[in-house]
Design a protein around this motif. Structure first.
Motif, PDB file in Angstrom:
ATOM      1  N   THR A 210       0.833  -1.211   0.000  1.00  0.00           N
ATOM      2  CA  THR A 210       0.000   0.000   0.000  1.00  0.00           C
ATOM      3  C   THR A 210       0.862   1.253   0.000  1.00  0.00           C
ATOM      4  N   GLU A 211       1.881   1.270   0.848  1.00  0.00           N
ATOM      5  CA  GLU A 211       2.781   2.428   0.897  1.00  0.00           C
ATOM      6  C   GLU A 211       3.581   2.541  -0.396  1.00  0.00           C
ATOM      7  N   ARG A 212       4.010   1.408  -0.937  1.00  0.00           N
ATOM      8  CA  ARG A 212       4.798   1.440  -2.168  1.00  0.00           C
ATOM      9  C   ARG A 212       3.969   1.995  -3.327  1.00  0.00           C
ATOM     10  N   TYR A 213       2.719   1.548  -3.431  1.00  0.00           N
ATOM     11  CA  TYR A 213       1.890   2.061  -4.518  1.00  0.00           C
ATOM     12  C   TYR A 213       1.565   3.539  -4.314  1.00  0.00           C
ATOM     13  N   GLU A 214       1.409   3.950  -3.068  1.00  0.00           N
ATOM     14  CA  GLU A 214       1.137   5.363  -2.797  1.00  0.00           C
ATOM     15  C   GLU A 214       2.295   6.231  -3.250  1.00  0.00           C
ATOM     16  N   LEU A 215       3.530   5.752  -3.069  1.00  0.00           N
ATOM     17  CA  LEU A 215       4.697   6.504  -3.538  1.00  0.00           C
ATOM     18  C   LEU A 215       4.708   6.595  -5.064  1.00  0.00           C
ATOM     19  N   ILE A 216       4.379   5.481  -5.734  1.00  0.00           N
ATOM     20  CA  ILE A 216       4.329   5.503  -7.201  1.00  0.00           C
ATOM     21  C   ILE A 216       3.230   6.433  -7.686  1.00  0.00           C
ATOM     22  N   GLU A 416      -4.542  -1.125  -0.752  1.00  0.00           N
ATOM     23  CA  GLU A 416      -5.866  -0.624  -0.385  1.00  0.00           C
ATOM     24  C   GLU A 416      -6.436   0.307  -1.459  1.00  0.00           C
ATOM     25  N   GLN A 417      -5.550   1.040  -2.156  1.00  0.00           N
ATOM     26  CA  GLN A 417      -6.045   1.955  -3.190  1.00  0.00           C
ATOM     27  C   GLN A 417      -6.716   1.194  -4.340  1.00  0.00           C
ATOM     28  N   TRP A 418      -6.326  -0.049  -4.555  1.00  0.00           N
ATOM     29  CA  TRP A 418      -6.932  -0.834  -5.628  1.00  0.00           C
ATOM     30  C   TRP A 418      -8.311  -1.344  -5.248  1.00  0.00           C
ATOM     31  N   LEU A 419      -8.617  -1.358  -3.969  1.00  0.00           N
ATOM     32  CA  LEU A 419      -9.906  -1.867  -3.506  1.00  0.00           C
ATOM     33  C   LEU A 419     -10.970  -0.778  -3.470  1.00  0.00           C
ATOM     34  N   ILE A 420     -10.621   0.404  -3.968  1.00  0.00           N
ATOM     35  CA  ILE A 420     -11.590   1.506  -3.994  1.00  0.00           C
ATOM     36  C   ILE A 420     -12.087   1.673  -5.425  1.00  0.00           C
ATOM     37  N   SER A 421     -13.387   1.719  -5.591  1.00  0.00           N
ATOM     38  CA  SER A 421     -13.956   1.961  -6.919  1.00  0.00           C
ATOM     39  C   SER A 421     -15.222   2.790  -6.764  1.00  0.00           C
ATOM     40  N   THR A 422     -15.460   3.623  -7.737  1.00  0.00           N
ATOM     41  CA  THR A 422     -16.621   4.498  -7.713  1.00  0.00           C
ATOM     42  C   THR A 422     -17.767   3.870  -8.497  1.00  0.00           C
ATOM     43  N   PHE A 423     -18.914   3.728  -7.857  1.00  0.00           N
ATOM     44  CA  PHE A 423     -20.096   3.191  -8.517  1.00  0.00           C
ATOM     45  C   PHE A 423     -20.924   4.349  -9.066  1.00  0.00           C
TER      46      PHE A 423
END
Length: 578
Positions: A210-216, A416-423
């Motif tokens: 999660t932290e690694r993807y946030e940095l990217i 965690e950022q990948w588990l968020i989606s807008t309906f």
């Protein structure tokens, strides 16, 4: 029609009505008053209610109770008695019977045929009703017989002493205009910025995905800052150079008229040139799409150029045949609908356990192919990283993205950022009245889409081997048109051979929403898929099966808890799923 206006000291509810005429049956009239009563029941007692329109009823002259004043017009009829009953039941006041005015300021409709004695038949059948609590707020109520409104009715105008609340401006955050990437100079700047930002992350180590993807994500978004624009009403062809000229022109307003005129002409010339260039570019894109037989892009671009957009409405959700107006109630209705949509009473087939790990690591060639085949022009997910920006990453800088993908692939832990989606809800038909009459589409992370393309590419070949030739949906090179063609050919041959043709159509309700995920994964395992691929699919499905729960007290921003995640409402009918 019910219109709600925020005001002080109370909210204003305007209910516009049109009652059945005198030749209609009494049952229809009762249904009308029942509908009006339902609309009133949606309001609160301390709010100002205005019920106005053509009631097709004559109240007549003379005071009656607290709701009817002495300054009516003419004689009362039976429909007037029913209106009085409604006024008494709802504790209302008929405002245009409360003020002493000449008859020409009281009548609202003139009969198309005059009386037998030559008199003009004038009637008072249009009224403005207000709840008795706010009677003193009405300063006047009268008709305007000389108004040019192309109607045989005279408008009734009431003056109300009330203060509207100040409309607070929404703080709009900047958005990314990825269309600017087409500019070679801008593209070079963004590409160089992403390269420099990702090079700094090469030396940064971290085990948490999660932290690694946030940095990217932060590195890419920081490099994309030049693409940010304010979401203001601005012409598509407008450029920064024209805006700078307009700002410079403003400084010379009233200071030097000669300089102002010179800059004004420059703005006109630049605007004309920019418009012509924009129109040429749009037409070229349409012609290119037509050559490629891309009808979707053609229709989309034509609509954009013609200014034809889908009508934006605030849908009225119906819950137990009652319109839902409150945002909290809307969230509860949508939560119940989602619970029902994904609910499955069937027991789980088995408990999935993956002990041994197998499966090759994700290779650089797979990532490059997935990025190359990713579609552009798609709405971004909540992380705002768009495919157009991912395509700007150089091949040497993809190592950090490959390292993230392999970390997720080997551990099975999803950021965690990948588990968020807008309906987003899209109406299936005009004037939808229930949640089931909407389509829900999910706007997910584009980086997750690329990762799933890689997983899909690995399992596709093995699954494709067992698919029958009659399977048309969700396959490359096959579509429903092929199935329709086969049915048509079969029908024609049966006609030629004088044979009967029996066709059975089966519609599985919510077939793809109610698939047993564990059973699906069991089938995939039986096909010999790698355990790491299975685990990724299992973890994603586990998040889909989390139960939907609504918090009792919703605050801004409104949240609906969904297992370990939540649904957040940015708009009444736009939900975000974690």
């Amino acid at each position: 029609m019910l219109l709600r206006l925020k005001a002080a000291p109370a909210t204003i509810n305007i209910i516009q009505v049109y009652a059945p005429t005198a030749d209609k049956e009494d049952e229809i009239l009762e249904d009308f008053y029942e509908e009006v009563s339902k609309a009133i029941s949606l309001t609160k007692k301390h709010e100002l209610n205005l019920i106005m329109g053509d009631f097709n009823a004559k109240i007549g002259k003379g005071k009656s109770g607290h709701g009817i004043g002495p300054f009516g017009l003419g004689d009362r009829n039976e429909r007037g008695d029913r209106l009085e009953q409604f006024v008494v039941e709802r504790d209302l006041v008929i405002t245009n019977t409360m003020f002493k005015l000449p008859p020409r300021r009281l009548y609202t409709w003139k009969h198309p045929k005059d009386g037998k004695d030559g008199r003009i038949l004038r009637n008072q059948i249009d009224y403005i009703l207000v709840n008795r609590r706010f009677r003193n707020s009405i300063l006047s109520a009268k008709t305007y017989p000389g108004a040019d409104i192309a109607s045989d009715h005279n408008p009734v105008v009431a003056e109300i002493k009330l203060k509207l609340k100040k409309v607070t401006k929404k703080i709009t955050r900047p958005i990314l205009d990825v269309a600017q990437v087409k500019d070679p100079q801008k593209r070079f700047i963004i590409k160089e910025g992403i390269h420099n930002s990702l090079q700094k992350l090469m030396s940064v180590a971290g085990d948490d995905v999660t932290e690694r993807y946030e940095l990217i994500r932060n590195s890419i978004m920081e490099a994309a800052q030049p693409l940010k624009i304010s979401p203001v009403c601005r012409k598509s062809w407008m450029t920064e150079h024209i805006l700078n000229l307009m700002e410079e022109r403003r400084k010379w307003k009233g200071v030097d008229e000669a300089k102002y005129k010179e800059l004004h002409e420059a703005v006109k010339q630049e605007s004309k040139s920019a418009q012509n260039s924009w129109w040429t570019e749009q037409c070229t894109e349409i012609e290119t799409a037509m050559v490629k037989h891309d009808s979707f892009t053609v229709h989309k671009k034509v609509k954009e150029m013609a200014g034809i957009h889908r009508r934006k409405e605030t849908p009225v959700l119906i819950h137990n045949s009652v319109p839902v107006l409150n945002i909290n109630q809307k969230l509860l209705v949508w939560s119940d609908y989602i619970q029902t949509l994904f609910h499955d009473n069937r027991p789980e087939v088995f408990q999935l356990e993956i002990k041994d790990e197998s499966g090759p690591l994700i290779q650089k060639s797979e990532v490059i192919a997935a990025i190359r085949n990713a579609k552009t022009g798609r709405a971004p997910g909540p992380d705002e990283v768009m495919t157009e920006l991912i395509k700007l990453i150089e091949e040497d800088d993809l190592e950090i993205l490959i390292s993230l993908f392999n970390k997720v692939y080997t551990t099975g832990i999803i950021p965690e950022q990948w588990l968020i989606s807008t309906f987003i809800t899209i109406p299936k038909k005009s004037r939808p009245k229930a949640c089931s009459e909407y389509r829900t589409i999910s706007l997910m992370s584009h980086v997750l889409k690329i990762f799933l393309k890689i997983i899909h590419g690995r399992i596709y070949r093995k699954c494709e081997e067992d698919l029958d030739d009659t399977q048309f949906g969700f396959r490359n090179g096959f579509g429903t048109r092929d199935a329709l063609f086969c049915v048509r050919v079969l029908g024609e041959r049966c006609l030629d051979m004088n044979r009967d043709l029996h066709i059975c159509f089966i519609d599985y309700e919510k077939a793809f929403d109610r698939v047993q995920h564990t059973k699906l994964i069991e089938v995939l395992m039986s096909k010999g898929l790698d355990s790491r691929d299975i685990r990724i699919i299992k973890n994603l499905y586990w998040h889909q099966k989390a139960a939907v729960k609504v918090e009792n007290e919703l605050t801004e921003p409104m949240e609906i808890r969904r297992g370990r995640r939540f649904l957040r409402s940015y708009r009444p009918l736009t939900l975000v799923l974690l």
